[in-house]
Design an enzyme around this catalytic site. Structure first.
Site, PDB file in Angstrom:
ATOM      1  N   THR A 132      24.206 -15.758 -49.347  1.00 50.35           N
ATOM      2  CA  THR A 132      23.155 -16.419 -50.114  1.00 50.35           C
ATOM      3  C   THR A 132      22.184 -17.122 -49.170  1.00 50.35           C
ATOM      4  OG1 THR A 132      24.702 -16.732 -51.917  1.00 50.35           O
ATOM      5  CG2 THR A 132      22.724 -18.104 -51.956  1.00 50.35           C
ATOM      6  N   GLN A 145      10.891 -19.475 -27.640  1.00 52.68           N
ATOM      7  CA  GLN A 145      10.118 -20.570 -27.031  1.00 52.68           C
ATOM      8  C   GLN A 145       8.619 -20.402 -27.247  1.00 52.68           C
ATOM      9  OE1 GLN A 145      11.102 -23.426 -25.650  1.00 52.68           O
ATOM     10  NE2 GLN A 145      13.278 -22.946 -25.810  1.00 52.68           N
ATOM     11  N   ASN A 203      12.756 -20.267 -21.482  1.00 50.80           N
ATOM     12  CA  ASN A 203      13.108 -21.583 -22.004  1.00 50.80           C
ATOM     13  C   ASN A 203      13.337 -22.628 -20.923  1.00 50.80           C
ATOM     14  OD1 ASN A 203      15.308 -19.535 -21.908  1.00 50.80           O
ATOM     15  ND2 ASN A 203      16.609 -21.338 -22.071  1.00 50.80           N
ATOM     16  N   CYS A 226      22.222 -25.029 -22.921  1.00 50.95           N
ATOM     17  CA  CYS A 226      23.464 -24.265 -22.995  1.00 50.95           C
ATOM     18  C   CYS A 226      24.219 -24.291 -21.675  1.00 50.95           C
ATOM     19  CB  CYS A 226      23.181 -22.831 -23.376  1.00 50.95           C
ATOM     20  SG  CYS A 226      21.928 -22.697 -24.643  1.00 50.95           S
ATOM     21  N   HIS A 229      14.028 -24.477 -35.247  1.00 51.86           N
ATOM     22  CA  HIS A 229      14.174 -25.809 -34.656  1.00 51.86           C
ATOM     23  C   HIS A 229      13.443 -25.973 -33.327  1.00 51.86           C
ATOM     24  CE1 HIS A 229      17.460 -25.393 -31.511  1.00 51.86           C
ATOM     25  NE2 HIS A 229      17.617 -24.248 -32.144  1.00 51.86           N
ATOM     26  N   SER A 241      13.103 -19.060 -33.842  1.00 50.14           N
ATOM     27  CA  SER A 241      14.044 -20.065 -34.343  1.00 50.14           C
ATOM     28  C   SER A 241      13.278 -21.310 -34.768  1.00 50.14           C
ATOM     29  CB  SER A 241      15.042 -20.414 -33.235  1.00 50.14           C
ATOM     30  OG  SER A 241      15.904 -21.432 -33.687  1.00 50.14           O
ATOM     31  N   GLY A 300      17.854 -18.232 -33.687  1.00 53.42           N
ATOM     32  CA  GLY A 300      17.432 -17.330 -32.630  1.00 53.42           C
ATOM     33  C   GLY A 300      18.578 -16.482 -32.092  1.00 53.42           C
ATOM     34  N   SER A 301      19.739 -17.086 -31.922  1.00 58.68           N
ATOM     35  CA  SER A 301      20.871 -16.334 -31.362  1.00 58.68           C
ATOM     36  C   SER A 301      21.242 -15.162 -32.259  1.00 58.68           C
ATOM     37  CB  SER A 301      22.087 -17.251 -31.194  1.00 58.68           C
ATOM     38  OG  SER A 301      21.790 -18.313 -30.334  1.00 58.68           O
TER      39      SER A 301
END
Ligand SMILES: *Cc1c(COP(=O)(O)O)cnc(C)c1O
Length: 394
Positions: A236, A178, A150, A323, A200, A198, A69-70
């Site tokens: 790759t 989110q 989030n 974070c 995860h 993202s 996501g970042s």
């Protein structure tokens, strides 16, 4: 152990883990190679791209795989900003409650001469389409507003904001990290030009994500090198992670309605139970929030202590954003919705997954209630309030 910190990260779904593992062992080719091993990998990559595109309502060619996501946020925002600069458009509109991946990127752009306007939110953390309309000028090169927050789970009126941007001809990016896999997203209906997600955060692997960029959107590469991702993201491809992400997104989107219904029932029970704690306040809307988010502030409770004690009692939760945990700065999101620095320190975020149960919710309500009471018994500020020397905040 009860894991209820799914806004920080989610456990990988068994089917996604299986897809990753199978891919790692049997499909090791480089998709850029012309031989059959490479072409098998290219085929798997193409199928994953199609799966993700289907879930978002776009074409496979509009999907760019990233490291998460970042990276997607960085690439979307920088691309729009630098494309704007070429036309002398240096104004960017965003909101105070955005994720640091957006806010820090905007901070850096300020040093390049961009004029960044962060919209205030209402007391629930939402911005309106009217605010965006009022803020847009002839110099605006980007509007970036998150789909869902989030920390407090607030869902922004993205379709309305998208419609305003479309009408005004301003590129619109949304950080949907989110939201994706949790609530329905349709990049056409929502008039979204760029979107970040993202894996995860929806039971996929870590270190992989997506930038959706509508056909015709100017994209710049953050990494120079090979021609992967149509020249927009060199290196790759992480095929196992990408395949795992596609599997996880397909699963999440397929089960979305039933899981949301199940989560809303548990979420609402948690909100009802925790709201009974004296001098507590729910952060964000009662209803217009993610199905899996519960966020509270408890007066005169140290959030970090609460988390440590909950952890000892088998509950993995968070004070807000992973974070900002560990730093003593109060959450910028809680400050933006008007919490004081003191009350913002006493925050608790519970974020559910499909694996959480009502039984767990009952244990959590009981444990949080007892722990808050226990921690307050050591607080001088709380004692002053109990004895009437100081007023309560909530
Ligand atoms: C987790 C998160 C990110 C960052 O995603 P990563 O894949 O961890 O880089 C960005 N925005 C929001 C809203 C998030 O919740």
């Amino acid at each position: 152990m009860i894991y209820i910190d799914n806004a920080a990260t989610t456990p990988v779904s068994p089917l996604a883990a299986k897809a990753v593992s199978e891919c790692m062992t049997s499909i090791f080719g480089n998709p850029s190679s012309l031989h059959s091993a490479g072409q098998r990998a290219a085929q798997v990559l193409f199928e994953a791209r199609q799966t993700v595109a289907q879930c978002l309502g776009c074409t496979a060619r509009e999907i760019y795989f990233t490291s998460g996501g970042s990276e997607a946020d960085n690439q979307a925002i920088r691309s729009a900003a630098h494309a704007g600069k070429k036309k002398n458009k240096l104004h960017i509109i965003s909101a105070k409650t955005e994720h640091h991946a957006v806010l820090r990127t905007l901070e850096r752009l300020k040093t390049e001469g961009f004029d960044v306007q962060l919209l205030d939110t209402d007391e629930n953390g939402a911005v309106t389409a009217q605010q965006v309309r009022d803020a847009i000028t002839d110099e605006t090169c980007l509007v970036t507003v998150m789909y869902a927050n989030n920390e407090i789970g607030t869902v922004n009126p993205i379709a309305d904001i998208g419609a305003v941007c479309r009408e005004k001809g301003v590129p619109f990016h949304t950080d949907a990290v989110q939201a994706s896999g949790h609530i329905p997203i349709d990049v056409q209906k929502d008039s979204i030009d760029m979107l970040s997600l993202s894996a995860h955060k929806f039971h996929g692997p870590k270190g992989v994500g997506v930038l959706f960029a509508r056909k015709g959107t100017a994209l710049e590469s953050l990494i120079d090198g090979g021609a992967q991702e149509r020249g927009k993201r060199a290196g790759t491809e992480n095929i196992p992670a990408i395949v795992g992400m596609a599997q996880a997104l397909k699963e999440s989107c397929g089960e979305m309605d039933s899981i949301a219904a199940q989560q809303i029932a548990i979420r609402d029970r948690l909100i009802e139970g925790l709201a009974r704690i004296p001098h507590s306040a729910l952060n964000g809307y009662r209803q217009k929030r993610l199905p899996n988010n519960v966020s509270f502030c408890f007066e005169d409770v140290e959030g970090e202590s609460l988390l440590m004690m909950l952890d000892e009692k088998g509950i993995c939760a968070s004070s807000g954003s992973a974070c900002t945990s560990g730093s003593l700065e109060p959450s910028h999101v809680l400050l933006a919705i008007g919490r004081t620095r003191e009350t913002a320190q006493g925050s608790l975020r519970l974020s559910l997954s499909k694996y959480n149960t009502m039984q767990e919710a009952e244990y959590i309500i009981q444990t949080v209630t007892q722990t808050v009471e226990y921690l307050r018994s050591f607080s001088p500020a709380w004692k002053d309030k109990v004895s009437g020397i100081k007023p309560y905040v909530f």
